[in-house]
Design an enzyme around this catalytic site. Structure first.
Site, short mmCIF file in Angstrom:
data_model
loop_
_atom_site.label_atom_id
_atom_site.label_comp_id
_atom_site.label_asym_id
_atom_site.label_seq_id
_atom_site.Cartn_x
_atom_site.Cartn_y
_atom_site.Cartn_z
N CYS A 166 55.34 21.90 1.88
CA CYS A 166 54.84 21.35 1.00
C CYS A 166 54.58 19.66 1.32
CB CYS A 166 55.60 21.42 -0.56
SG CYS A 166 57.05 20.61 -0.23
N CYS B 212 57.74 17.91 1.97
CA CYS B 212 58.46 17.78 3.45
C CYS B 212 57.77 16.74 4.37
CB CYS B 212 57.94 19.21 4.09
SG CYS B 212 58.69 20.55 3.24
N ASP C 114 19.13 -2.48 13.61
CA ASP C 114 18.80 -3.13 15.05
C ASP C 114 17.48 -2.45 15.21
OD1 ASP C 114 19.07 -4.53 17.26
OD2 ASP C 114 19.28 -2.34 18.28
#
Length: 757
Positions: free
Chosen positions: A25, A28, A451
């Site tokens: 989970c 952890c 550009d």
């Protein structure tokens, strides 16, 4: 896998990526991250969804020290195995540890479901409650709570030994408590009395002491949570499937030419820079290189998302993993291994998936303290109901429901699963997102600077039109002018030669007149091609119709070239950097996303405004005659006006502006410097991909926000219900499993994102 870097924040000289095992989970992941970051000179990020830790560390710290720290926390860690070569990828498919893990999880889930269904049915349906039915329930529930739930108990014990608690702790404690209470009630209470019924109640109304058993809750919770874990694991594999597919795109073998003629078949991993290799029709190009012989159509859809094959010939660059759809090619390898475009794409995607958005960091902080808070809340719930005279059974039911309902897993999965799917889908479409912080920026941008050269236009000169004098055909004009220009290296000359009918005659007495044009003899004619000043030196003047054509071309921002032979002006050629066919559509899509397009170029104002008019950009949004080094100042000025600026470019001179912009979009057809400076990389040179990239990034961000909202809302709503006794533990387990599956399933919807182009 250890590489040298420079991260000034922690004075680190190296970084490593570790594969973490044993996480169940988000708590952890938060614990491991916290432990690693407590080491002096270490900065770590642990991702629960990808099960990886990205660690920056000082050079006096070894990778072994990092692994030892993770193992001391109760988990496993190792450096990833070397990347699989294309020749072994297919053989190893399906043999990964993840597949074994998924199979084991499926076996435990099957056991839990088969045995839990009759236990739940007997508890819920009085007609099924025969004499001593409770003992049959115990017989069926015991394997579920022991064998099927073993991963939860093992993880809880491992964490307890290290003084920590995770989601598994809540599940293990909750199911064990329900099972042990039922054992006590069966052996020492009234639950084992023949004929006793066990009504299925959802409220706090149970007040009959030890008479109630909770075997259906213990078995049902285990089955529901295992189902959630199984579907979550499957979905996580699907979420990372795009990256795995990207890594396995390359060719397995390649035919190398030795001594120029001998064909030798070798694994792609043995290919070296400078080797020449053969690519037959239908084969994948083994690595990045340059065509030295042959011509063909190359299908690059697996890398760029562009379905139309691209024609290539001698001198053209080709990319590894693309498909030769036409003729025979001989390619010289220019990049191999980790330097190829495919490898770079994979690294960008993986780095993005390992990153964390600001919202996820908040969720991680909450997850880190969530489990201890829930355990405290469960004890408080037990004490509250006992203090209010509800009885042990009722108080116990509410406390177990609190333990089971709490779910930080959904919080931990909210961001990384959406990132995994979003970035993976982007890679399939030729859009590379560098990290989660980019997503937030895409929401804010309101101005996009484009550009001109190589972004809005093709970046190469093209013959666009011809105007001939009376009695002169266009073919004749182009053949004589093209023959002369073919001997010149000038970009304008090459554009004329490319637009002329082939083959071209060979000129005699060719001469280049600097700044004016070229002259020579072609098929017995004295030919001049260049500016009108060149013709004037030979006392040749343009007739009225050609003067008009010349003036109109220059007014449109095109370069006009005069052609004369045998003492008379014969025509005018119009050459320009052609606008890409898709640029006008791209501008329209960018505007539909709420962005104001601005054209930026070093060309003169007439050329810039002509291009802007062609693609639909207003004249007031054209910034022309800007020196390369001044492009960054233009971006700064727009930002000073309060705009959030995105910049699209492809050249070295765009790199600083891309870095300065709030969001940099680098065309993948451009230079490495521009790609490194950008936040989003567009692998194909189609400006429409810029709109697709922003749409995908915004969609991914939206998915993350929905995930986090429901993950938070679930816990905010569910915990009070459980504590108040309005939620049966078994239903709590089902709801907890559903919250995680919902988050992952919602993220998987991004796999359906389609590029508008």
């Amino acid at each position: 896998m250890t590489t040298e870097i420079d991260t000034g924040a922690v004075q680190a000289q190296a970084q490593v990526e570790l594969e973490i095992g044993g996480m169940t989970c988000a708590s952890c992941a938060a614990r491991i991250e916290k432990k690693l970051n407590r080491m002096d000179g270490v900065e770590a990020t642990v991702n629960y969804a990808t099960e990886k830790a990205k660690v920056h560390f000082r050079d006096d710290i070894s990778v072994g020290d990092l692994i030892a720290t993770v193992e001391a926390t109760g988990y496993t860690a190792q450096e990833p195995e070397p990347p699989r070569t294309a020749d072994t990828a297919g053989d190893e498919a399906g043999k990964a540890p993840a597949s074994d893990e998924l199979r084991t999880l499926r076996e435990r889930l099957t056991t839990a479901v088969v045995l839990s269904v009759p236990v739940i049915a007997m508890a819920m349906i009085p007609a099924l409650q025969f004499e001593y039915w409770q003992w049959l329930s115990l017989t069926l529930a015991a394997p579920v709570v022991t064998y099927a739930a073993w991963p939860f108990h093992k993880a809880a014990w491992t964490n307890a030994r290290h003084g920590a608690a995770t989601m598994d702790t809540l599940i293990s404690v909750g199911t064990s408590a329900a099972f042990l209470w039922s054992l006590w009630a069966l052996f020492f209470g009234t639950a084992g009395t023949p004929g006793m019924t066990h009504p299925f109640e959802l409220t706090i109304a149970r007040t009959d002491g030890a008479g109630n058993i909770y075997l259906e809750a213990a078995a049902g919770v285990t089955a529901f949570i295992l189902a959630g874990r199984y579907f979550e694991a499957r979905s996580k594999r699907k979420a990372g499937a795009a990256l795995k597919a990207l890594l396995e795109l390359g060719a397995k073998d390649v035919t190398v030419l030795r001594d120029g003629t001998t064909e030798v078949r070798i694994p792609t991993s043995e290919l070296k820079t400078g080797d020449r290799f053969l690519v037959r029709p239908g084969e994948k190009i083994a690595t990045d290189g340059t065509v030295v012989e042959g011509s063909s159509a190359v299908d690059a859809s697996m890398l760029t998302g562009e379905s139309v094959p691209v024609e290539v010939g001698v001198g053209d660059a080709v990319t590894g993993a693309t498909l030769n759809a036409g003729g025979r090619l001989v390619v010289e390898a220019t990049r191999i291994g980790a330097d190829t475009q495919l490898a770079r794409m994979a690294r960008l995607v993986e780095d993005a998936q390992n990153g964390k958005a600001a919202a996820q960091r908040l969720a991680d902080r909450i997850s880190a303290v969530f489990v201890p808070v829930v355990i405290a809340l469960a004890f408080a719930t037990l004490a509250f109901w006992l203090g209010n005279g509800a009885g042990w059974s009722a108080a116990f039911t509410a406390a177990v429901a609190v333990l089971i309902i709490a779910c930080p897993c959904a919080l931990g999965l909210a961001t990384p699963t959406a990132l995994m799917v979003g970035t993976g889908r982007g890679a399939q479409l030729g859009i590379l997102i560098k990290g989660p912080e980019v997503l937030e920026t895409t929401r804010k941008v309101d101005t996009i600077v484009l550009d001109k050269t190589g972004t809005v236009t093709t970046g190469r000169m093209t013959l666009l039109a011809t105007q001939t004098a009376d009695g002169v055909s266009a073919d004749e004009l182009l053949r004589l002018a093209g023959a002369l220009e073919n001997a010149s290296e000038h970009p304008i000359a090459q554009a004329v030669a490319a637009g002329a009918p082939q083959p071209l005659p060979v000129p005699e007495d060719f001469a280049n007149v600097p700044g004016l044009g070229v002259q020579g003899i072609v098929e017995g004619h004295a030919v001049l091609v260049g500016r009108t000043q060149l013709l004037a030196e030979w006392e040749i003047h343009l007739p009225v119709e050609l003067e008009r054509a010349l003036s109109a071309a220059e007014a449109a921002g095109r370069t006009a070239i005069a052609v004369a032979w045998d003492g008379e002006a014969r025509g005018v050629l119009e050459v320009a950097d052609a606008v890409k066919d898709t640029s006008a559509e791209a501008i329209s899509r960018l505007r539909a996303l709420g962005l104001t397009p601005i054209l930026l170029t070093g060309d003169n104002k007439a050329v810039a405004e002509a291009v802007a008019a062609e693609v639909g950009i207003a004249p007031e949004h054209v910034i022309a005659e800007v020196l390369p080094q001044d492009k960054v100042d233009v971006v700064k000025k727009l930002q000073a006006e309060g705009r959030s600026v995105a910049m699209v470019g492809d050249g070295v001179n765009d790199a600083a502006a891309l870095a300065q912009a709030d969001l940099g979009l680098a065309m993948g057809t451009g230079t490495d410097a521009a790609i490194e400076a950008g936040d989003l990389t567009l692998v194909r040179g189609d400006l429409r991909a810029a709109a697709d990239a922003i749409r995908l990034a915004r969609r991914t961000l939206g998915t993350i926000r929905v995930n986090l909202f429901w993950a938070f809302a679930y816990n905010v709503a569910a915990l009070p219900l459980a504590a108040s006794g309005l939620l049966n533990p078994m239903l709590a387990g089902a709801a907890m499993a559903f919250s995680s599956v919902f988050v992952v399933a919602n993220s998987l919807r991004l796999r359906g994102f389609k590029a508008a182009s």
